[in-house]
Every structure is written in structure tokens, then in C-alpha cells.
Design an enzyme around this catalytic site. Structure first.
Site, short mmCIF file in Angstrom:
data_model
loop_
_atom_site.label_atom_id
_atom_site.label_comp_id
_atom_site.label_asym_id
_atom_site.label_seq_id
_atom_site.Cartn_x
_atom_site.Cartn_y
_atom_site.Cartn_z
N HIS A 199 25.39 82.74 82.77
CA HIS A 199 26.45 83.38 81.99
C HIS A 199 25.94 84.44 81.01
CE1 HIS A 199 25.57 79.37 80.20
NE2 HIS A 199 25.13 80.19 79.29
N ARG A 306 37.61 86.19 84.96
CA ARG A 306 37.13 84.82 84.65
C ARG A 306 37.93 84.31 83.45
NH1 ARG A 306 31.78 87.30 86.19
NH2 ARG A 306 30.86 85.93 87.75
N ARG A 342 41.57 84.50 88.21
CA ARG A 342 40.99 83.24 88.70
C ARG A 342 41.37 82.14 87.72
NH1 ARG A 342 34.63 82.29 89.25
NH2 ARG A 342 34.75 82.19 86.99
N ASN A 464 27.18 83.49 93.69
CA ASN A 464 26.37 82.86 92.64
C ASN A 464 26.34 81.34 92.86
OD1 ASN A 464 26.44 85.43 91.65
ND2 ASN A 464 27.91 84.99 90.02
N ASP A 465 27.52 80.79 93.08
CA ASP A 465 27.58 79.35 93.31
C ASP A 465 27.27 78.98 94.76
OD1 ASP A 465 28.13 77.97 90.85
OD2 ASP A 465 30.00 79.09 90.78
N ARG A 475 21.60 77.33 89.36
CA ARG A 475 21.65 78.78 89.14
C ARG A 475 21.12 79.18 87.77
NH1 ARG A 475 28.06 80.32 89.00
NH2 ARG A 475 27.47 82.11 87.73
N CYS A 512 32.73 88.51 95.18
CA CYS A 512 32.69 88.78 93.74
C CYS A 512 31.45 88.19 93.07
CB CYS A 512 33.97 88.28 93.06
SG CYS A 512 34.25 86.52 93.27
C1 PEP Z 1 30.28 83.08 91.82
O1 PEP Z 1 30.05 81.87 91.77
O2 PEP Z 1 29.67 83.85 92.59
C2 PEP Z 1 31.28 83.71 90.95
C3 PEP Z 1 31.62 84.96 91.08
O3 PEP Z 1 31.82 82.96 89.97
P1 PEP Z 1 31.07 82.54 88.62
O4 PEP Z 1 29.83 83.38 88.50
O5 PEP Z 1 32.03 82.77 87.53
O6 PEP Z 1 30.77 81.09 88.83
MG MG Z 2 31.36 80.55 90.79
#
Ligand code: PEP
Ligand code: MG
Length: 591
Positions: A199, A306, A342, A464-465, A475, A512
Site C-alpha cells: 500500500h 479503492r 470497487r 497484485n493479489d 505481497r 488493474c
Molecule cells: C490487485 O490485487 O491487483 C489490485 C488491483 O487490488 P489491490 O492492490 O487494491 O489489492
Molecule cells: Mg487486490
């Protein structure tokens, strides 16, 4: 305690490039009381009063330490240490240095204590003698005790007030901490933990502030007041740079700014490959104010808002009306372009929230995102109603994070229908149709993508997840960051099958995750069939430019080749070999 000032060579600390750009400034250490003491300049008439305040604070600190020591019943080692501290708190060298700060530098007493103890501790720390060098911690401890005795030090972010361009150094910065710095003259961030997709890095990129994350031991090697260079392009931090290094850093920073400026000139051009294939680039936003930034950078809508950021840094969840006003403002700013809201992704590493979450052993695998939403249907319904109401003011889509099963999507759909009914029953307007989509970020959703493609209105890849859960790599882990590659063949295959399912079932697919804003990865994604991207606004001009320099035919050929490899290194090498030479400036951030 009389010591010579050290002459130090530049120290170079390595981390992960979290947010591009080069920043130079004085350090403020965040999350330690000395960083938050009032830094006020005093007038000549206040000097005597400030000296008295200092002496009173010392007396109070000594009394507190004595009381602490007396509470320790036995004559323990701790009690002896505390008694030693009582004596050291009255140390004449420290007192003299503080008086100098008040009388000559005209600093308020707290600032004088912070400064004097920092300087003495630094000098001690730089000595070769291990005994004296260890004493630097004692001096900092004593300084903190005196600061606390003033009763004016601020707890964490609430009262952060920076005097001039500052580099914030911290172990970690929560989204709330980072958001609290928006109106402060912060020019760079350095954190000990974190990766490109954690973050802190996401927020820093959103705010366009250079950041280096994952700098192990930063707090041991950097002190408040140090001059540092934060190189968010190379992922390094220079502590105590020499004049030549400062000049170089400035020049690199200027080249980066020049490149960004040059790219933003062409922001209104369409994002097309050299052979004319149209790609849509939208923005990811965390804060409502970013909607304007998104427009400024040529975003064709918001692909990921977000919304969990509305819930942090407050004791109660935002009301439906408060959420609605914010969503409406964002939607109106972007109109006629679409905004994908979201639903809140609270839990996991997005820890601070006004919804009280029970502590969990593995928060990333715990009550996060849609799971939390479904466990608190009343809170979730308020959230959905605010979104539904905003749909009357522009094109709104609703997206669910961390979907792992079809039943979650179906349960949300039922709640969304209920929310629509409730809004209509109040006589409030809303859109006739509100698409409900999912994030594909849990491997189960990617595996069952053909089923999801038939039920969801759209799908967005959260790499990312998806990387975190597919490769079983936290992560936020600095030490495992080398494993968390979005070029991993397992990720490429999942992406490919999601794109195919989307085509097969006419379900729009976008991406995204941070992978979308990496120029090499973006080209590969186009080759894999992706046409709809969402990323931090500042990256849009750069990705647009990257796509304009390649053809779809080439990208597809490289994607086909990449899919045959078995390791992320091989994939990355293959893509880099094909495209890095012509994307060199975009990859290094300098022209
Ligand atoms: C992701 O997980 O790729 C994503 C865009 O959401 P966040 O980074 O907010 O978990
Ligand atoms: Mg995510």
C-alpha cells in the site's frame, strides 16, 4: 561526552523502487516522538522561559524515571539502569547543547532537545569505540523521555506538521499515515518494509511522490535531519550525499521530470499500437481528489476506485450520505467516462479500519474484502446504496474484490438488488443498469473463469493479489519480493485463460494490478489479448507511449514465445530482449 564531529562518506541503502522520481531533502523520522515535537522558532523575549521549560521537563523526566525504578520491587538490573538514566538525564553536556539550541538557534525547548540529543547520539554512534557508540541509544532514550515530559509530543499522524520539504522515513506507513501527509511538504518516502505492490508504494505513486520501500534497517542508518537522496527510479537512498552526488541526483530528477512533461503533452492522443490497435487506459484511484489527476493524465475513466480508503483513519464507518457525496463527486468529475467503484477491500494488509476486525494469524487469508462485506450485511448495504445513488450522476460499475466462489458473487448480487430496491423505495434516482463485476485475484476465480464469465458483467485482473495467492508469496514481503513476479509463467497462463474466457463469453476483461503500469509487462499483456488497462494516473502517459512504439503483431509473437517458458526469468528476458531497447527511456524513467 565530548566527541569530535564525524566526517562521513555517503552511505547507499538499497531498496525497491516504489514510486518513480528523485527527491532530495531533510529526513523526518515518522512514528517516533522526536519527529513530532513542535519545531517552532522563538523570539528573543522567549529564551529565558524556554530554558525554564526545559529544566522543568528534565526534572519531571527524572521524577518519572525514579518512580519507574521504585516500582521495580527487587534491586534488579532494570532498576539500576533506570537510576543511571536519572543521572544521565541531568547530563551537563546535553543540557549545554540544549541551551545552545535555545539561546543561539532560537529553537523552542522541545525542538532544542530533539536536535541536541540527535546530534550527540549521531556523534557517539559514529565513533569507533563500541562502548561509546552504544551510548548513542541511551542519549536518544533520554531525549525521548524529556520530550515526553513536556507533554506536547504528538501521537503518530494526527499532528504531523512539517516545516519544509521533507523525506519521511518510517518502518511502515499505513494508508492513513500516507493520506495524512497530503497537505504536508513531503517530497519523498522511505520505508523499511514493503514492495512495489504494497500500500505505501501504491499510495506514493498515486500522490506522485518518489519512494523507495523495503529498505532494511533504514531507521538504524538514517536519522532525523539527515540530508538524503531518494531515488525512486533505481530503488536507492543516499545518506549524506557529497556535492557531486547531489548534482547528479538533481540532474536525474530533472531528466525524469522532463520525460514526464514531454509524455503528458501527448496525453490526449489515443492509446494505439503502431499498427492501429486501440487500447483503453483508465486510472486507479484511492482518494476522491485523484479523479482530477486522472483526467489530467488522460485517463478514459476510472477502472478501480479503492473505496476502502473511506473507512480508514476514523472511529466510525462513513455514513451512507457521506459515501454517496464522495462517489457522486468522483462520478461527476469523470462524466461521461465510466467509474468502477470497487466495494471495500478491508482486511489483509489494508489493516486500519473503522470496522473492528478480530486479530488473525493470517490476515491475507482471513476476513478480507467480500468476506468481510458479507459478514456485515448492514454496513455493506449502506455502502452499496451509496454506490447505487451515485449511479444517477454518471456511468457507474460496481466491482467485488477477492471473489473466490460463485456463491459470493450471487450473494452480492442479491444484496445489490436489495440496495437498488431500497434506494428506489425512498424515491431517489439511480441508473437503470449497474454492471456488477468481479476482480480476478484469487486463483479459484481464474480457474473457474468460464463460469464467472457467464455470471459477471465484467472481470478485472488484480495481479497484485493474483501473484500473491498463486505463487504463495506475501505481497508485502521484502525478502520474498524476488519471487513475486508477474512474469511468472503460472500468472501468464492464468491471464491468458481469463482473456480467452472473456472473449468466449463476451464478458469484458480488464487489468488493474500494478503489472499494467510496467511498460514491458503492458506490451506483453497486449500480446496476450488485453485491451483494457487501469493503473495509477501518473503512469498512463508512459504506457500510452510504450504501446505507440510497438505493433500488435510483434507483441503477439513475443507473448506466444513467452508462454512456452517455464520460469519468470526466461519470460522477462524474452520480453526485454524484444522491447527493452526501444522502451529504454520509459524503463529507466529518464530521457
Ligand atoms: C490487485 O490485487 O491487483 C489490485 C488491483 O487490488 P489491490 O492492490 O487494491 O489489492
Ligand atoms: Mg487486490
Amino acid at each position: 561526552m565530548s566527541v569530535e564531529p564525524p566526517s562521513k562518506a555517503t552511505e547507499v541503502l538499497r531498496g525497491i523502487a516504489g514510486s518513480p522520481g528523485v527527491a532530495i531533502g531533510k529526513v523526518v523520522v515518522f512514528g517516533q516522538s522526536r519527529a513530532h515535537c513542535p519545531r517552532r522558532t522563538i523570539g528573543p523575549g522567549e529564551i529565558d522561559a524556554e530554558v525554564v521549560r526545559f529544566e522543568e521537563a528534565v526534572a519531571r523526566a527524572q521524577r518519572d524515571l525514579r518512580e519507574m525504578s521504585q516500582r521495580l520491587t527487587e534491586r534488579s538490573a532494570e532498576a539500576s539502569i533506570l537510576e543511571a538514566y536519572v543521572l544521565m538525564t541531568g547530563d551537563p553536556v546535553l543540557a549545554e547543547a540544549v541551551r545552545h539550541q535555545i539561546q543561539k538557534e532560537k529553537r523552542a525547548a522541545e525542538w532544542a532537545v530533539a536536535e541536541a540529543s540527535d546530534v550527540i547520539a549521531k556523534r557517539l554512534g559514529a565513533l569507533d569505540d563500541p562502548y561509546l557508540s552504544e551510548r548513542s541509544h541511551d542519549v536518544l532514550f533520554i531525549g525521548d523521555r524529556i520530550l515526553r515530559a513536556f507533554g506536547t509530543t504528538a501521537p503518530e499522524q494526527q499532528n504531523l506538521r512539517l516545516d519544509g520539504p521533507s523525506i519521511v522515513v518510517a518502518h511502515d506507513l499505513s494508508p492513513a499515515d500516507t493520506a495524512a501527509m497530503i497537505n504536508q511538504p513531503v517530497v519523498g518516502f522511505v520505508t523499511e518494509v514493503g514492495t512495489r505492490t504494497s500500500h505505501t508504494a501504491i499510495m506514493a505513486r498515486a500522490l506522485e511522490i518518489p519512494a523507495v520501500v523495503g529498505v532494511t534497517d533504514a531507521l538504524k542508518r538514517i536519522s532525523g535531519g539527515d540530508l538524503v537522496v531518494v531515488d525512486g527510479l533505481r530503488g536507492s537512498v543516499l545518506v549524506g550525499p557529497q556535492p557531486r552526488e547531489l548534482d547528479e541526483a538533481r540532474a536525474r530528477g530533472e531528466r525524469h521530470t522532463a520525460l514526464s512533461r514531454e509524455l503528458s503533452v501527448s496525453r490526449d492522443r489515443e492509446a494505439t499500437t503502431q499498427d492501429g490497435v486501440r487500447v483503453t487506459l483508465r486510472a486507479n484511484v484511492e482518494l476522491p481528489a485523484e479523479a482530477i489527476l486522472a483526467r489530467d493524465h488522460g485517463a478514459e475513466g476510472i477502472g478501480l476506485y479503492r473505496t476502502e480508503f473511506l473507512y480508514i483513519d476514523r472511529s466510525l464507518p462513513p455514513t451512507e450520505d457521506q459515501q454517496f457525496e464522495i462517489f457522486r463527486a468522483v462520478v461527476e468529475t469523470m462524466r461521461p467516462m465510466p467509474v468502477t467503484l470497487r466495494t471495500f477491500d478491508i482486511g489483509g494488509d489494508k489493516f486500519i479500519s473503522s470496522l473492528k476486525l478480530p486479530p488473525e494469524m493470517n490476515p491475507m487469508l482471513g476476513l478480507r474484502a467480500v468476506r468481510l462485506a458479507l459478514s456485515q450485511p448492514e454496513v455493506f448495504l449502506e455502502h452499496l446504496r451509496a454506490m447505487v445513488r451515485a449511479s444517477a450522476y454518471g456511468e457507474v460499475k460496481i466491482m467485488i474484490p477477492m471473489i473466490a466462489s460463485l456463491s459470493e458473487l450471487r450473494q452480492v448480487r442479491v444484496l445489490l438488488e436489495q440496495a437498488i430496491e431500497q434506494v428506489k423505495a425512498r424515491g431517489l434516482p439511480c441508473a437503470d443498469e449497474i454492471p456488477l463485476g468481479i476482480m480476478v485475484e484469487v486463483p479459484a476465480a481464474a480457474v473457474l473463469v468460464d463460469l464467472f464469465a457467464q455470471e459477471a458483467s465484467f472481470m478485472s485482473l488484480g495481479t497484485n493479489d493474483l501473484v500473491q495467492y498463486t505463487l504463495a508469496v506475501d505481497r508485502t514481503s521484502r525478502s520474498l519480493a524476488y519471487l513475486a513476479s508477474s512474469f511468472d509463467p503460472a500468472i501468464l497462463r492464468l491471464i491468458r485463460s481469463v482473456v480467452r474466457a472473456g472473449e468466449g463469453w463476451s464478458c469484458p476483461v480488464s487489468i488493474c494490478g500494478a503489472m499494467a503500469s510496467d511498460p514491458l509487462a503492458a506490451v506483453l499483456l497486449v500480446g496476450l489479448g488485453m485491451r483494457d488497462f487501469s493503473m495509477e494516473a501518473a503512469a498512463i502517459p508512459e504506457i500510452k507511449e510504450a504501446l505507440r512504439r510497438v505493433t500488435l503483431v510483434e507483441a503477439e509473437a513475443v507473448a506466444r514465445e513467452a508462454l512456452r517458458f517455464g520460469t519468470s526469468d526466461e519470460v522477462e528476458h524474452c520480453v526485454a530482449e524484444a522491447f527493452a531497447p526501444r522502451l529504454y527511456d520509459l524503463l529507466t524513467g529518464e530521457r
